[in-house]
Design a protein around this motif. Structure first.
Motif, PDB file in Angstrom:
ATOM      1  N   CYS A  10     -25.403  53.768  55.022  1.00  0.00           N
ATOM      2  CA  CYS A  10     -26.166  54.515  56.021  1.00  0.00           C
ATOM      3  C   CYS A  10     -26.080  56.018  55.719  1.00  0.00           C
ATOM      4  O   CYS A  10     -25.009  56.547  55.461  1.00  0.00           O
ATOM      5  CB  CYS A  10     -25.616  54.226  57.411  1.00  0.00           C
ATOM      6  N   ASN A  11     -27.208  56.683  55.743  1.00  0.00           N
ATOM      7  CA  ASN A  11     -27.225  58.130  55.500  1.00  0.00           C
ATOM      8  C   ASN A  11     -27.486  58.925  56.771  1.00  0.00           C
ATOM      9  O   ASN A  11     -27.677  60.135  56.731  1.00  0.00           O
ATOM     10  CB  ASN A  11     -28.234  58.473  54.414  1.00  0.00           C
ATOM     11  N   GLY A  12     -27.541  58.215  57.883  1.00  0.00           N
ATOM     12  CA  GLY A  12     -27.650  58.899  59.169  1.00  0.00           C
ATOM     13  C   GLY A  12     -29.026  59.401  59.532  1.00  0.00           C
ATOM     14  O   GLY A  12     -29.175  60.214  60.442  1.00  0.00           O
ATOM     15  N   CYS A  13     -30.071  58.891  58.875  1.00  0.00           N
ATOM     16  CA  CYS A  13     -31.403  59.472  59.071  1.00  0.00           C
ATOM     17  C   CYS A  13     -32.044  59.105  60.407  1.00  0.00           C
ATOM     18  O   CYS A  13     -32.980  59.751  60.857  1.00  0.00           O
ATOM     19  CB  CYS A  13     -32.327  59.067  57.940  1.00  0.00           C
ATOM     20  N   ARG A  14     -31.618  58.044  61.006  1.00  0.00           N
ATOM     21  CA  ARG A  14     -32.130  57.582  62.298  1.00  0.00           C
ATOM     22  C   ARG A  14     -33.577  57.081  62.242  1.00  0.00           C
ATOM     23  O   ARG A  14     -34.227  56.959  63.278  1.00  0.00           O
ATOM     24  CB  ARG A  14     -31.985  58.685  63.362  1.00  0.00           C
ATOM     25  N   ALA A  15     -34.056  56.774  61.045  1.00  0.00           N
ATOM     26  CA  ALA A  15     -35.404  56.204  60.935  1.00  0.00           C
ATOM     27  C   ALA A  15     -35.481  54.895  61.712  1.00  0.00           C
ATOM     28  O   ALA A  15     -36.510  54.568  62.301  1.00  0.00           O
ATOM     29  CB  ALA A  15     -35.749  55.972  59.467  1.00  0.00           C
TER      30      ALA A  15
ATOM     31  N   VAL B  29     -27.575  54.737  66.156  1.00  0.00           N
ATOM     32  CA  VAL B  29     -26.636  55.066  65.103  1.00  0.00           C
ATOM     33  C   VAL B  29     -25.527  55.909  65.728  1.00  0.00           C
ATOM     34  O   VAL B  29     -25.759  57.033  66.157  1.00  0.00           O
ATOM     35  CB  VAL B  29     -27.331  55.823  63.956  1.00  0.00           C
TER      36      VAL B  29
END
Ligand code: SF4
Ligand code: SF4
Lengths: 672, 183
Positions: free
Chosen positions: B20-25, B51
C-alpha cells in the motif's frame, strides 16, 4: 449546482480575525477555470503593484485545482499564489499530497489569507467550522513536527496540514510550505505565511464533490488508469529513465544517479564531475537508500509513488520527493547519506531544496575567494558537511551571516557587494535555478528559461523531447504512437531534428517552430495548474496520460463547463496573460527575461534576440514583453488594458538589449 | 433447528499492507460507486474501505467496513508488528460507537462493504481495480455453509437508529411519519 468546484472561498482576515465564506462567481470559472487562473484574478483585482510581499494587503492564496477531489487520478494540487519576497513578482508554487482534496471536501475551493496576525496562529478548518487558534506552543517547531502535534492535539488523524518551519517564521526568502510528503517551495511563499503569523492550516472535510456527467467522467478516468498501466510496462525508449516513465522524476525509486551526478553541476553550480559515478559510489549510495527508505508513497488518488518515507537511524522520519535527494549532496560535494540527513533538517525548517543548498555553496565560494572572511563565519566547522549544517542553522534563524543569506543569493550579493554578484550566477529573475551548465544553446530552452514565469524549468518543459534522437528510425518510432500532439506538425519538427548538421541546434528547430513548441509546453502546464493536475502525469511528460485531447473533456464532464481544445487553450492563454500582466505591472520587462549568462557556453546573441522578438509577437506581447492593448482586449482582459493605459505602461521607451550578461533587475522596495 | 448446507461463493480481498502506498484511490472510487446516482459524487468519508494511515509511523492498513456493532468493545488490543505499534482499532471492521469510521458523515448511519454489488456483477470490486499497487487482490472460492438469514441494509440502519435513540422513540417517530404521509 456547481460541479467539481464547491463554489465557495474561505476569506480570512488575520488582522481583524474575521472569517467569511464567500460564494464565487461561476462566470469567473468559465473565464479563468480554477486553481492558478482564479488565483491570478484575485491577485490582479486585490493586490496592486505598490504592495510588496510583506505588506498586510498582500494575499496568500491556497487554491485547490478545479478537479481536485473528483475521481481524476493524480489531480491533487494546491496552487499557492502570492507576491514573492524574493522576486517581488507573482509566486505560484504547487504542492501535491492530500491537502487540496481535503479542502474541497470541507466545502471550499480556496483559502485566501490577508492581513497579519500579531501572534502566531493556526487555522483549523473542519467543514463549516473554521477557527483561528493560538499557535504559540508551536513557535520554532519543525513543519512536519507541527503537523503531527496538531493532528494529535485535535484528535483528527485524517486532517491534512500545511505548515511552515522556522524558515517561514523568520521570513527566509526561500522558505517553503510543507505538507507531509509534498511542499510548495518556490518563491518564498513560506515567508509570506510566516509574515502573516500563520504557522499552519489544518483541514478536515467530509462533504461531497459532484461531477456533471458521471458515466462519461468515469470513462475518462479509467482511460487514464489504463494508460498509466501501459506506460509502466512500456517505458519510452531512448530517453533517461525519469523521462521514460510517468510521475514526478522517480528519484526515490530509481537508484542509478549517473546521469544527474555527472551532468548537473556540483558546488555553487559550477563544477562538472564527469567520472563521478563509479561502482563504489553506486554500491555505497544503494546501501544508503536501502537503509533509509521505508516505503514509496503516493499523493492523493495517484498510483505513481513519487515520494518516499525516509527514516535514518537516530533522526525523525520525514518524507522526500524529487530532486532534493541530490541538491544538498551536490552543493556540498558530499554523499547521499549526508544529502538525506540534511534534507531531514531542511524539511523541518521548511526551505526550498533548490535555493537553500545553492545559497550555502555561494557563501562558501565567497569565503574561498576572500569576498567574505573567516570573521563572517565565527565558529563554523572545517568540514564541508559540518559547514552546511552550520549555515543552514544560521540562515533559518537569521543569525549573523545567516541573516544576509536568508534573502537568497541575489539580495545577499547586493548587500555584500565587492563583486559578490559574480557568484550569484545561476539566477533567473533573482531566483536560484537548477545547477545545469551546458555547451550549445538550445533555442527551445532559451525561450522557456527567459519567459517562463514560474521561473523553474521543470514547470514549463515537457511534451516535446529535450533533444533530438540520433537515428531517424528511432524518431519515427517515437512518432508512431505520439497521439498527444495538438497538431501533426510537431511530429515533423521532431523527425527533422538532427543532433548535428543543418537541422540541429541552435538554428533548428527554426525560430517559428520554437515558438510553437514552447507555447504548447507552457500551455499544458498552465492547464494543469488550473485543474490541479500533477505535471507528473501530464505536462512534465512527453506522451503523458493527460493531454490536450482529453483535458477539455475532463472539464466538460467534470465541471460541467463546455470545453474543447480551442476553448481550453483560449482560457489558458487568458490567465497566462493575466499572470504576465501582474508581473508587468510590478516592473518585469524584457531586460529581465534571460537565462543565467553561463547556462550555455555557446551563445548566439543575434539568434536569441530574434527568438525573443518573434516569440513575444507570437504571444501577443510587444517588443518589451508587455501584452499589447489589442491582444488584451481580444482576450477579454479590457480591465488590464485600461490599467496599463492609465499607468502609462505603453508609453515607456523600449531599450534595445543585445547582451547576454546577467543584468540584475532592481526591484523597488524589496531589499529589507 | 439444523440449517441446511449450501454452496456459497466466498469473496475475499487479500490485503498486502506492504504494497500500500497510501494513495486512497480505493476510498475515492468506493465513495463514487456508492453515490447516487452512481459515480455522481466523491467523498472518502462515505467510503466502505478506509486506509488507516500514519505515514510517519509507516502504517498503512486498508480496512473494509464490516458489521455494525452496538457497543464498543470492553477490552482492546494493541498490536506491534515489525516494531510498529498499531492503533487499538486499526484492524477492526466494525462500524462502532467508539469511532467515526464507517459511518455516513451526516446521518451517522453505519456503512458496510458490499463488494460493489451491482447488476450486472462487476468482475472485481472497484477498490481492487483502482489499486494499481496490487495491495488489494480479489479472490473467490466456494465453500459449504449453513444457510443464514440475511439482514438487509434497511434493517441494519433501523437497528442502528434504535440503538442510538431507543426503540420507543423510533416507534413514535414512525407513527408520526405515517400520520403525516396520510395527510
Ligand atoms: S505522479 Fe507522483 S507527484 Fe504526481 S500526483 Fe502522482 S504520486 Fe504525486
Ligand atoms: S488504492 Fe491500494 S495502494 Fe492506494 S491506499 Fe488503497 S490499498 Fe493502498
Amino acid at each position: 449546482m456547481r460541479y467539481a468546484e464547491t463554489g465557495f472561498n474561505l476569506e480570512i482576515d488575520l488582522t481583524r480575525r474575521n472569517i467569511e465564506r464567500v460564494a464565487t462567481d461561476p462566470t469567473d470559472t468559465a473565464l479563468y477555470m480554477g486553481g492558478l487562473g482564479t488565483n491570478a484574478k484575485l491577485l490582479w483585482d486585490r493586490v496592486p503593484p505598490e504592495t510588496d510581499a510583506f505588506a498586510p494587503e498582500n494575499l496568500l492564496i491556497f487554491g485547490a485545482g478545479i478537479l481536485c477531489g473528483t475521481l481524476a487520478p493524480g489531480c491533487n494540487r494546491t496552487i499557492v499564489s502570492t507576491i514573492s519576497p524574493l522576486t517581488n513578482l507573482m509566486a505560484f508554487s504547487m504542492m501535491g499530497g492530500f491537502w487540496a482534496p481535503e479542502l474541497k471536501y470541507a466545502g471550499y475551493d480556496k483559502v485566501v489569507l490577508r492581513g497579519k496576525s500579531s501572534d502566531l496562529v493556526y487555522i483549523w478548518i473542519h467543514n463549516d467550522k473554521v477557527e483561528i487558534r493560538d499557535a504559540s506552543h508551536l513557535k520554532g517547531k519543525g513543519a512536519i513536527e507541527t503537523a503531527e502535534i496538531l493532528r494529535k492535539e485535535l484528535d483528527e488523524p485524517k486532517a491534512q496540514v500545511s505548515a511552515i518551519g522556522l524558515a517561514g517564521e523568520n521570513r527566509v526568502y526561500y522558505a517553503s510550505i510543507e505538507q507531509g510528503r509534498s511542499s510548495a517551495s518556490r518563491g518564498g511563499i513560506g515567508a509570506v505565511m510566516g509574515d502573516k503569523g500563520v504557522k499552519a492550516i489544518v483541514v478536515r472535510g467530509t462533504k461531497d464533490i459532484n461531477v456533471a456527467q458521471p458515466a462519461e467522467y468515469l470513462k475518462l478516468c479509467n482511460e487514464v488508469l489504463e494508460f498509466i498501466k501501459f506506460r509502466e510496462k512500456n517505458p519510452i525508449p531512448g530517453v533517461i529513465p525519469i523521462l521514460g516513465v510517468l510521475g514526478s522524476p522517480q528519484e526515490m525509486a530509481i537508484h542509478d544517479e549517473k546521469w544527474h551526478t555527472e551532468n548537473f553541476m556540483w558546488g555553487n553550480a559550477r563544477t562538472r564531475r564527469k567520472e563521478f559515478w563509479t561502482d563504489d559510489v553506486d554500491k555505497e549510495w544503494l546501501k544508503t537508500m536501502e537503509v533509509s527508505r521505508k516505503r514509496l508513497i503516493s499523493c492523493y488518488n495517484c498510483p505513481l509513488k513519487c515520494g518516499a518515507t525516509i527514516s535514518i537511524p537516530g533522526l525523525p522520519t520525514y518524507m522526500m520527493k524529487c530532486f532534493s535527494k541530490l541538491t544538498y549532496t551536490m552543493a556540498a560535494y558530499s554523499n547521499l547519506d549526508f544529502g538525506l540527513r540534511i534534507a531531514q533538517r531542511a524539511t523541518e525548517y521548511g526551505v526550498d531544496g533548490y535555493s537553500a543548498p545553492q545559497v550555502m555553496a555561494f557563501a562558501l565560494e565567497l569565503l574561498e575567494n576572500g569576498i567574505l572572511t573567516a570573521e563572517d563565519f565565527p565558529g563554523m566547522p572545517e568540514d564541508s558537511d559540518g559547514r552546511f549544517y552550520w549555515l543552514l542553522d544560521r540562515i533559518v534563524r537569521r543569525e549573523g551571516i545567516g541573516d544576509i543569506l536568508a534573502n537568497g543569493t541575489h539580495w545577499a550579493a547586493n548587500h555584500i557587494g565587492n563583486g559578490a554578484h559574480e557568484y550569484a550566477h545561476n539566477n533567473i529573475k533573482k531566483q536560484e535555478q537548477l545547477p545545469l551548465k551546458l555547451s550549445m544553446l538550445n533555442p527551445i530552452y532559451f525561450l522557456m528559461y527567459a519567459t517562463g514565469e514560474k521561473i523553474s524549468i521543470t514547470q514549463i518543459e515537457g511534451q516535446f523531447p529535450q533533444g533530438p534522437f540520433p537515428e531517424l528510425k528511432d524518431r519515427e518510432e517515437f512518432c508512431a504512437d505520439w497521439f498527444q500532439v495538438p497538431d501533426e506538425k510537431f511530429k515533423q519538427y521532431f523527425l527533422d531534428w538532427e543532433p548535428r548538421g543543418e537541422k540541429s541546434n541552435p538554428y533548428y528547430p527554426t525560430v517559428e517552430m520554437c515558438c510553437d513548441i514552447v507555447d504548447w509546453q507552457e500551455r499544458m502546464h498552465y492547464i494543469d495548474d488550473a485543474l490541479g493536475m500533477c505535471a507528473g502525469l501530464s505536462s512534465f511528460h512527453m506522451k503523458a496520460a493527460y493531454h490536450i485531447h482529453n483535458l477539455p473533456k475532463f472539464i466538460t464532464y467534470g465541471a460541467g463547463i463546455e470545453m474543447d481544445e480551442e476553448a481550453i487553450s483560449f482560457a489558458a492563454k487568458r490567465y497566462r496573460t493575466l499572470v504576465r500582466a501582474i508581473n508587468i505591472s510590478r516592473g518585469m520587462r524584457r531586460k529581465d527575461e534571460k537565462p543565467p549568462a553561463d547556462h550555455w557556453k555557446k551563445r548566439f546573441p543575434e539568434l536569441e534576440k530574434e527568438l525573443l522578438d518573434t516569440y513575444y509577437k507570437y504571444k501577443g506581447w510587444n517588443n518589451n514583453g508587455i501584452p499589447t492593448e489589442e491582444f488584451l482586449r481580444e482576450m477579454g482582459l479590457d480591465y488590464v488594458a485600461d490599467d496599463f493605459l492609465q499607468r502609462g505602461i505603453y508609453d515607456e521607451v523600449v531599450e534595445e538589449v543585445l547582451d547576454t550578461e546577467t543584468k540584475s533587475m532592481e526591484g523597488a522596495n524589496n531589499a529589507g | 433447528m439444523q440449517a441446511e448446507k449450501k454452496k456459497k461463493v466466498i469473496k475475499t480481498i487479500r490485503i498486502d499492507v506492504d504494497k500500500c502506498n497510501g494513495c486512497r484511490a480505493c476510498e475515492v472510487i468506493c465513495s463514487s460507486f456508492h453515490a447516487s446516482p452512481k459515480y455522481s459524487s466523491n467523498n472518502p468519508a462515505r467510503s466502505r474501505i478506509r486506509v488507516i494511515r500514519d505515514p510517519i509511523a509507516d502504517i498503512y492498513v486498508p480496512v473494509y467496513a464490516g458489521e455494525y456493532a452496538v457497543a464498543e468493545c470492553a477490552g482492546r488490543d494493541k498490536y506491534t508488528i515489525d516494531g510498529k505499534e498499531y492503533d487499538e482499532c486499526a484492524f477492526c471492521r466494525a462500524s462502532c460507537p467508539s469511532r467515526s469510521e464507517f459511518k455516513e458523515p451526516d446521518s451517522g448511519l453505519p456503512l458496510k462493504c458490499d463488494m460493489c454489488s451491482s447488476d450486472p456483477t462487476l468482475e472485481k470490486p472497484l477498490c481492487v481495480q483502482w489499486c494499481l499497487a496490487d495491495a488489494l487482490i480479489y479472490e473467490e472460492r466456494e465453500e459449504e455453509v449453513s444457510e443464514e438469514t440475511t439482514v438487509d441494509e434497511l434493517e441494519v440502519d433501523l437497528d442502528a437508529l434504535a440503538n442510538k435513540y431507543g426503540l420507543n422513540k423510533l416507534n413514535e417517530l414512525l407513527a408520526k411519519m405515517t400520520l403525516a404521509k396520510k395527510g
